[in-house]
Design a protein around this motif. Sequence first.
Motif, PDB file in Angstrom:
ATOM      1  N   PRO A   1     -24.595 -21.468  13.062  1.00  0.00           N
ATOM      2  CA  PRO A   1     -23.696 -21.852  11.972  1.00  0.00           C
ATOM      3  C   PRO A   1     -22.319 -21.198  12.035  1.00  0.00           C
ATOM      4  N   ASN A   2     -22.182 -20.111  12.798  1.00  0.00           N
ATOM      5  CA  ASN A   2     -20.880 -19.449  12.897  1.00  0.00           C
ATOM      6  C   ASN A   2     -20.023 -19.978  14.045  1.00  0.00           C
ATOM      7  N   ALA A   3     -20.519 -20.979  14.766  1.00  0.00           N
ATOM      8  CA  ALA A   3     -19.699 -21.601  15.804  1.00  0.00           C
ATOM      9  C   ALA A   3     -18.444 -22.188  15.163  1.00  0.00           C
ATOM     10  N   GLY A   4     -17.297 -21.896  15.745  1.00  0.00           N
ATOM     11  CA  GLY A   4     -16.027 -22.314  15.172  1.00  0.00           C
ATOM     12  C   GLY A   4     -15.323 -21.194  14.425  1.00  0.00           C
ATOM     13  N   SER A   5     -16.042 -20.099  14.157  1.00  0.00           N
ATOM     14  CA  SER A   5     -15.449 -18.928  13.517  1.00  0.00           C
ATOM     15  C   SER A   5     -14.665 -18.111  14.536  1.00  0.00           C
ATOM     16  N   VAL A   6     -13.800 -17.242  14.023  1.00  0.00           N
ATOM     17  CA  VAL A   6     -13.219 -16.185  14.845  1.00  0.00           C
ATOM     18  C   VAL A   6     -14.130 -14.964  14.709  1.00  0.00           C
ATOM     19  N   PHE A   7     -14.460 -14.353  15.834  1.00  0.00           N
ATOM     20  CA  PHE A   7     -15.296 -13.164  15.864  1.00  0.00           C
ATOM     21  C   PHE A   7     -14.454 -11.938  16.212  1.00  0.00           C
ATOM     22  N   ALA A   8     -14.885 -10.784  15.728  1.00  0.00           N
ATOM     23  CA  ALA A   8     -14.293  -9.515  16.128  1.00  0.00           C
ATOM     24  C   ALA A   8     -15.350  -8.707  16.868  1.00  0.00           C
TER      25      ALA A   8
ATOM     26  N   LEU B   1     -21.711  -3.546  35.504  1.00  0.00           N
ATOM     27  CA  LEU B   1     -22.284  -3.629  36.836  1.00  0.00           C
ATOM     28  C   LEU B   1     -22.553  -2.258  37.443  1.00  0.00           C
ATOM     29  N   SER B   2     -21.867  -1.224  36.938  1.00  0.00           N
ATOM     30  CA  SER B   2     -22.012   0.077  37.577  1.00  0.00           C
ATOM     31  C   SER B   2     -22.318   1.195  36.592  1.00  0.00           C
ATOM     32  N   ALA B   3     -22.668   0.842  35.366  1.00  0.00           N
ATOM     33  CA  ALA B   3     -22.954   1.869  34.359  1.00  0.00           C
ATOM     34  C   ALA B   3     -24.035   1.375  33.422  1.00  0.00           C
ATOM     35  N   LYS B   4     -24.622   2.302  32.712  1.00  0.00           N
ATOM     36  CA  LYS B   4     -25.663   1.944  31.761  1.00  0.00           C
ATOM     37  C   LYS B   4     -25.086   1.071  30.649  1.00  0.00           C
ATOM     38  N   ALA B   5     -25.811   0.030  30.277  1.00  0.00           N
ATOM     39  CA  ALA B   5     -25.332  -0.882  29.235  1.00  0.00           C
ATOM     40  C   ALA B   5     -25.174  -0.133  27.915  1.00  0.00           C
ATOM     41  N   ARG B   6     -24.141  -0.495  27.151  1.00  0.00           N
ATOM     42  CA  ARG B   6     -23.901   0.112  25.852  1.00  0.00           C
ATOM     43  C   ARG B   6     -23.791  -0.988  24.812  1.00  0.00           C
ATOM     44  N   SER B   7     -23.888  -0.601  23.541  1.00  0.00           N
ATOM     45  CA  SER B   7     -23.884  -1.586  22.467  1.00  0.00           C
ATOM     46  C   SER B   7     -22.488  -1.797  21.918  1.00  0.00           C
ATOM     47  N   VAL B   8     -22.183  -3.045  21.598  1.00  0.00           N
ATOM     48  CA  VAL B   8     -20.967  -3.392  20.881  1.00  0.00           C
ATOM     49  C   VAL B   8     -21.388  -4.195  19.651  1.00  0.00           C
ATOM     50  N   SER B   9     -20.498  -4.298  18.675  1.00  0.00           N
ATOM     51  CA  SER B   9     -20.800  -5.117  17.508  1.00  0.00           C
ATOM     52  C   SER B   9     -19.968  -6.382  17.552  1.00  0.00           C
ATOM     53  N   ILE B  10     -20.563  -7.483  17.124  1.00  0.00           N
ATOM     54  CA  ILE B  10     -19.909  -8.789  17.119  1.00  0.00           C
ATOM     55  C   ILE B  10     -20.063  -9.383  15.728  1.00  0.00           C
ATOM     56  N   ASN B  11     -18.940  -9.598  15.045  1.00  0.00           N
ATOM     57  CA  ASN B  11     -18.975 -10.069  13.667  1.00  0.00           C
ATOM     58  C   ASN B  11     -18.046 -11.256  13.467  1.00  0.00           C
ATOM     59  N   PRO B  12     -18.507 -12.329  12.835  1.00  0.00           N
ATOM     60  CA  PRO B  12     -17.590 -13.408  12.453  1.00  0.00           C
ATOM     61  C   PRO B  12     -16.697 -12.928  11.314  1.00  0.00           C
ATOM     62  N   ILE B  13     -15.395 -13.170  11.421  1.00  0.00           N
ATOM     63  CA  ILE B  13     -14.469 -12.696  10.382  1.00  0.00           C
ATOM     64  C   ILE B  13     -13.826 -13.838   9.606  1.00  0.00           C
ATOM     65  N   THR B  14     -14.011 -15.069  10.046  1.00  0.00           N
ATOM     66  CA  THR B  14     -13.469 -16.223   9.330  1.00  0.00           C
ATOM     67  C   THR B  14     -14.564 -17.261   9.142  1.00  0.00           C
ATOM     68  N   ASP B  15     -14.343 -18.170   8.218  1.00  0.00           N
ATOM     69  CA  ASP B  15     -15.211 -19.333   8.117  1.00  0.00           C
ATOM     70  C   ASP B  15     -15.008 -20.204   9.355  1.00  0.00           C
ATOM     71  N   PRO B  16     -16.005 -20.980   9.736  1.00  0.00           N
ATOM     72  CA  PRO B  16     -15.847 -21.822  10.919  1.00  0.00           C
ATOM     73  C   PRO B  16     -14.894 -22.988  10.696  1.00  0.00           C
ATOM     74  N   VAL B  17     -14.174 -23.335  11.741  1.00  0.00           N
ATOM     75  CA  VAL B  17     -13.384 -24.566  11.793  1.00  0.00           C
ATOM     76  C   VAL B  17     -13.915 -25.373  12.970  1.00  0.00           C
ATOM     77  N   GLN B  18     -13.305 -26.516  13.229  1.00  0.00           N
ATOM     78  CA  GLN B  18     -13.824 -27.366  14.302  1.00  0.00           C
ATOM     79  C   GLN B  18     -13.620 -26.740  15.682  1.00  0.00           C
ATOM     80  N   HIS B  19     -12.402 -26.261  15.950  1.00  0.00           N
ATOM     81  CA  HIS B  19     -12.082 -25.783  17.306  1.00  0.00           C
ATOM     82  C   HIS B  19     -10.982 -24.730  17.191  1.00  0.00           C
ATOM     83  N   SER B  20     -11.375 -23.476  16.937  1.00  0.00           N
ATOM     84  CA  SER B  20     -10.361 -22.430  16.824  1.00  0.00           C
ATOM     85  C   SER B  20      -9.895 -22.015  18.217  1.00  0.00           C
ATOM     86  N   GLU B  21      -8.605 -21.732  18.322  1.00  0.00           N
ATOM     87  CA  GLU B  21      -7.967 -21.465  19.616  1.00  0.00           C
ATOM     88  C   GLU B  21      -6.721 -20.599  19.408  1.00  0.00           C
ATOM     89  N   GLY B  22      -6.150 -20.139  20.532  1.00  0.00           N
ATOM     90  CA  GLY B  22      -4.843 -19.521  20.559  1.00  0.00           C
ATOM     91  C   GLY B  22      -4.629 -18.320  19.663  1.00  0.00           C
TER      92      GLY B  22
END
Length: 326
Positions: free
Chosen positions: A303-310, A10-31
């Motif tokens: 297709p990566n919905a349900g995965s854990v992302f880093a 909100l107060s600074a120039k936008a910067r880039s981050v990387s988003i990578n799936p690190i696991t295979d998808p499951v139905q509902h990953s949590e916790g």
Amino acid sequence: MFACTKLKQLSAKARSVSINPITDPVQHSEGPFWHTNTQELYFVDTFNGTLCRWSYKDKKTQSYHLENHDSVGVIIPIKDKKDYFLVAADRNVYNLYWPSDDNENEAKLEHLITVDESKPKNQFNDGKADSKGRLWLGTLTRNGDLSVAPEGGSLYKISGFGDSLMAEEMERSLSISNGLDWCPEYKKLYHIDSQTRKIVAYDFDEQSGQIQNKKIIFDMADHPNLEGIPDGMTADGSGNLWIALFGGSAIIKIDPNKSILLETIEMPVKYCTSVCFGGPDSANLFVTTSRLKLNEKEVSETPNAGSVFAISYLGVKGRIVHEAII
């Protein structure tokens, strides 16, 4: 796979981050729980009653299925007890021995305590251990179609040892007791009742584990551009809060002291369920996600919905996540 997105500030120039799936998808990953000692990420596949363990070293996932359980919400390592965990499934808390060699024949599950005895439709949803190793767990009332009944849940503090283990109801009439964490000085407890779309703070007594003076510190109704409901939450090393938006395709960062939105990370999946910091230097933000509510077309599109992302290159680090002492 690799994805890149702009992190909105909100107060600074936008910067880039990387988003990578690190696991295979499951139905509902949590916790998600990052275990510094073993360099492993633990999480659950809620409605399949499955515990998961992902190794940072070899990038492989092991799983352990709980028989005869409709849901599992939380897995937290027990301090100074290798391969022992506290697990919250349905309305029960268990002591689980789950050997690191993933030998299910040696795994042992011991029942410790049950809550909400008069509410058979209730289940544990989210939880964490505080700085003294006490377990904070929230419940909700789940209908047969997996919808949630209003104001049927509670927030419990579970403490003690052996036969003296006790569950104390700290808050009641909650609809979806969800993400929680503490400020760096452990003078505040932050908590989310997802259905209200609000984040609240309590004054917290670290020694006694008592809470009081509930106060709303962030209301999503004040931010009409934010979609979905606030789900899991974690605090970074500076005490700012990172919150997964279920149905909102985003992670948000807020300043709980000033009650302001600092940043928004757009995610490549719609249903983000929870977050935790981890990795060797605690600089990755791990995000659990879900495909439970998606139809076939939506699954094919994401297709990566349900995965854990880093998420990396955030420029912040997490802090120690406490193990249970029960």
